[in-house]
Design a protein around this motif. Structure first.
Motif, PDB file in Angstrom:
ATOM      1  N   GLU A 244       0.818  -1.217   0.000  1.00 14.93           N
ATOM      2  CA  GLU A 244       0.000   0.000   0.000  1.00 14.93           C
ATOM      3  C   GLU A 244       0.849   1.263   0.000  1.00 14.93           C
ATOM      4  OE1 GLU A 244      -3.340   0.452  -0.094  1.00 14.93           O
ATOM      5  OE2 GLU A 244      -3.631  -1.708  -0.313  1.00 14.93           O
ATOM      6  N   ARG A 245       0.347   2.290  -0.623  1.00 17.94           N
ATOM      7  CA  ARG A 245       1.012   3.598  -0.592  1.00 17.94           C
ATOM      8  C   ARG A 245       0.936   4.193   0.812  1.00 17.94           C
ATOM      9  NH1 ARG A 245      -1.192   8.911  -2.258  1.00 17.94           N
ATOM     10  NH2 ARG A 245       0.600  10.293  -2.270  1.00 17.94           N
ATOM     11  N   HIS A 246      -0.235   4.101   1.433  1.00 19.81           N
ATOM     12  CA  HIS A 246      -0.430   4.627   2.789  1.00 19.81           C
ATOM     13  C   HIS A 246      -0.131   3.508   3.778  1.00 19.81           C
ATOM     14  CE1 HIS A 246      -2.044   8.353   1.317  1.00 19.81           C
ATOM     15  NE2 HIS A 246      -2.814   7.668   0.494  1.00 19.81           N
ATOM     16  N   LYS A 247       1.010   3.616   4.421  1.00 25.28           N
ATOM     17  CA  LYS A 247       1.480   2.571   5.314  1.00 25.28           C
ATOM     18  C   LYS A 247       1.087   2.877   6.758  1.00 25.28           C
ATOM     19  CE  LYS A 247       5.226   1.474   2.194  1.00 25.28           C
ATOM     20  NZ  LYS A 247       4.328   0.747   1.338  1.00 25.28           N
ATOM     21  N   SER A 248       1.093   1.854   7.589  1.00 26.69           N
ATOM     22  CA  SER A 248       0.882   2.060   9.022  1.00 26.69           C
ATOM     23  C   SER A 248       2.017   2.933   9.546  1.00 26.69           C
ATOM     24  CB  SER A 248       0.880   0.714   9.751  1.00 26.69           C
ATOM     25  OG  SER A 248      -0.217  -0.064   9.321  1.00 26.69           O
ATOM     26  N   LEU A 249       1.711   3.707  10.560  1.00 22.55           N
ATOM     27  CA  LEU A 249       2.678   4.655  11.113  1.00 22.55           C
ATOM     28  C   LEU A 249       3.989   3.962  11.449  1.00 22.55           C
ATOM     29  CD1 LEU A 249       3.073   7.602  11.951  1.00 22.55           C
ATOM     30  CD2 LEU A 249       2.218   6.976  14.216  1.00 22.55           C
ATOM     31  N   TRP A 250       5.070   4.499  10.960  1.00 22.92           N
ATOM     32  CA  TRP A 250       6.462   4.075  11.148  1.00 22.92           C
ATOM     33  C   TRP A 250       6.823   2.788  10.412  1.00 22.92           C
ATOM     34  CZ3 TRP A 250       8.150   8.413  12.131  1.00 22.92           C
ATOM     35  CH2 TRP A 250       7.587   9.241  13.097  1.00 22.92           C
ATOM     36  N   PHE A 251       5.882   2.181   9.706  1.00 19.74           N
ATOM     37  CA  PHE A 251       6.215   0.990   8.922  1.00 19.74           C
ATOM     38  C   PHE A 251       7.084   1.408   7.740  1.00 19.74           C
ATOM     39  CE2 PHE A 251       5.919  -2.194   5.681  1.00 19.74           C
ATOM     40  CZ  PHE A 251       5.869  -3.388   6.376  1.00 19.74           C
ATOM     41  N   GLY A 252       8.180   0.688   7.538  1.00 19.20           N
ATOM     42  CA  GLY A 252       9.031   0.960   6.388  1.00 19.20           C
ATOM     43  C   GLY A 252      10.024   2.082   6.576  1.00 19.20           C
ATOM     44  N   VAL A 253      10.109   2.632   7.783  1.00 16.05           N
ATOM     45  CA  VAL A 253      11.086   3.682   8.061  1.00 16.05           C
ATOM     46  C   VAL A 253      12.255   3.032   8.799  1.00 16.05           C
ATOM     47  CG1 VAL A 253      11.509   5.907   9.159  1.00 16.05           C
ATOM     48  CG2 VAL A 253       9.214   5.370   8.273  1.00 16.05           C
ATOM     49  N   PRO A 254      13.441   3.035   8.202  1.00 14.36           N
ATOM     50  CA  PRO A 254      14.573   2.371   8.837  1.00 14.36           C
ATOM     51  C   PRO A 254      15.058   3.120  10.076  1.00 14.36           C
ATOM     52  CG  PRO A 254      15.302   3.499   6.863  1.00 14.36           C
ATOM     53  CD  PRO A 254      13.800   3.633   6.917  1.00 14.36           C
ATOM     54  N   GLN A 255      15.547   2.370  11.037  1.00 19.38           N
ATOM     55  CA  GLN A 255      16.040   2.977  12.270  1.00 19.38           C
ATOM     56  C   GLN A 255      17.261   3.857  12.050  1.00 19.38           C
ATOM     57  OE1 GLN A 255      15.604   0.366  15.949  1.00 19.38           O
ATOM     58  NE2 GLN A 255      15.649  -1.149  14.293  1.00 19.38           N
ATOM     59  N   SER A 256      17.964   3.640  10.961  1.00 19.42           N
ATOM     60  CA  SER A 256      19.115   4.501  10.665  1.00 19.42           C
ATOM     61  C   SER A 256      18.692   5.954  10.498  1.00 19.42           C
ATOM     62  CB  SER A 256      19.852   4.010   9.415  1.00 19.42           C
ATOM     63  OG  SER A 256      18.977   3.980   8.295  1.00 19.42           O
ATOM     64  N   ASP A 257      17.425   6.203  10.199  1.00 21.84           N
ATOM     65  CA  ASP A 257      16.932   7.585  10.138  1.00 21.84           C
ATOM     66  C   ASP A 257      17.043   8.281  11.494  1.00 21.84           C
ATOM     67  OD1 ASP A 257      16.297   7.089   7.492  1.00 21.84           O
ATOM     68  OD2 ASP A 257      14.190   7.669   7.679  1.00 21.84           O
ATOM     69  N   TRP A 258      16.967   7.509  12.586  1.00 24.95           N
ATOM     70  CA  TRP A 258      17.088   8.089  13.922  1.00 24.95           C
ATOM     71  C   TRP A 258      18.515   7.995  14.461  1.00 24.95           C
ATOM     72  CZ3 TRP A 258      12.528   5.656  12.523  1.00 24.95           C
ATOM     73  CH2 TRP A 258      11.368   6.437  12.635  1.00 24.95           C
ATOM     74  N   SER A 259      19.261   6.988  14.031  1.00 24.00           N
ATOM     75  CA  SER A 259      20.588   6.783  14.621  1.00 24.00           C
ATOM     76  C   SER A 259      21.706   7.533  13.897  1.00 24.00           C
ATOM     77  CB  SER A 259      20.919   5.288  14.688  1.00 24.00           C
ATOM     78  OG  SER A 259      20.999   4.730  13.391  1.00 24.00           O
ATOM     79  N   SER A 260      21.407   8.100  12.748  1.00 26.52           N
ATOM     80  CA  SER A 260      22.435   8.889  12.064  1.00 26.52           C
ATOM     81  C   SER A 260      22.520  10.269  12.715  1.00 26.52           C
ATOM     82  CB  SER A 260      22.087   9.038  10.581  1.00 26.52           C
ATOM     83  OG  SER A 260      20.914   9.810  10.437  1.00 26.52           O
ATOM     84  N   GLU A 261      23.667  10.832  12.713  1.00 21.49           N
ATOM     85  CA  GLU A 261      23.882  12.208  13.175  1.00 21.49           C
ATOM     86  C   GLU A 261      23.817  12.403  14.684  1.00 21.49           C
ATOM     87  OE1 GLU A 261      24.350  14.822  10.844  1.00 21.49           O
ATOM     88  OE2 GLU A 261      23.638  13.880   9.021  1.00 21.49           O
ATOM     89  N   VAL A 262      23.603  11.337  15.467  1.00 27.17           N
ATOM     90  CA  VAL A 262      23.594  11.488  16.920  1.00 27.17           C
ATOM     91  C   VAL A 262      24.991  11.230  17.475  1.00 27.17           C
ATOM     92  CG1 VAL A 262      21.143  10.933  17.233  1.00 27.17           C
ATOM     93  CG2 VAL A 262      22.841   9.097  17.335  1.00 27.17           C
ATOM     94  N   SER A 263      25.236  11.754  18.653  1.00 32.63           N
ATOM     95  CA  SER A 263      26.536  11.531  19.299  1.00 32.63           C
ATOM     96  C   SER A 263      26.773  10.054  19.567  1.00 32.63           C
ATOM     97  CB  SER A 263      26.618  12.306  20.617  1.00 32.63           C
ATOM     98  OG  SER A 263      26.335  13.672  20.422  1.00 32.63           O
TER      99      SER A 263
END
Length: 193
Positions: free
Chosen positions: A110-129
């Motif tokens: 589906e184009r409209h995915k469940s919240l946070w489905f398909g978002v890799p965790q590297s989106d949060w872990s990049s650029e942090v200390s």
């Protein structure tokens, strides 16, 4: 994202990785301005809010075994607690109506995915200390707490009971989907199925 201006501390809240437990134990405000940006990713925070000041803060996040995290997300979105927080939205309705395998198939297709489905965790872990493994909270968070004059009590909240992730992944294509989506997190943090 939760910010302690006094301590120059930023917690990047990757969904389903003990975030609310960290917020509560470390005393971050859970309402008001920070709450409106609770799952903001570092690149967004840098661009929209911090710009040149980002590196003057210590920032951290937590990552989790990607297969376990997806199972946790599914069960959380099925829960009454999620419905109280988010309402009877698409994510809740879909998770309640489908078993885990069907939920993955529908979200992949589906184009409209469940919240946070398909978002890799590297989106949060990049650029942090620093980024820490959920499985290592008992050693990593006491160190942060001691460094910043905080207290980590070790109590986890907002936990949604669910079976072990291996028992729910019965399709090799689903296992591979997560492996490809989360390839950076798997390689960086030594996760495997």
């Amino acid at each position: 994202m939760y910010v302690d201006q006094t301590r120059k501390l930023i917690f990047i809240h990757n969904p389903k990785t003990a975030g609310m437990s960290i917020v509560r134990s470390f005393g971050f405000p859970s309402t008001g301005f920070p709450n409106k940006f609770n799952h903001t990713r570092p690149q967004e925070a840098i661009t929209w809010i911090f710009q040149q000041t980002w590196t003057s803060f210590y920032s951290f996040c937590v990552v989790r075994n990607p297969w376990d995290r997806l199972v946790s997300l599914y069960h959380f979105q099925r829960s009454d607690n999620y419905a109280r927080i988010a309402g009877l939205n698409l994510s809740h309705q879909r998770a309640r109506a489908l078993n885990f395998s069907q939920w993955i198939d529908v979200n992949i297709g589906e184009r409209h995915k469940s919240l946070w489905f398909g978002v890799p965790q590297s989106d949060w872990s990049s650029e942090v200390s620093e980024a820490f493994r959920y499985e290592d909270l008992d050693t990593s968070l006491p160190r942060i707490a001691a460094t910043f004059g905080l207290r980590w009590d070790g109590a986890l909240e907002n936990i949604t009971p669910h079976p072990h992730y291996r028992s729910l992944f019965n399709s090799p294509s689903h296992i591979d989907f997560v492996a490809q989506l989360e390839c950076q997190t798997i390689a960086r943090f030594n996760y495997d199925f």
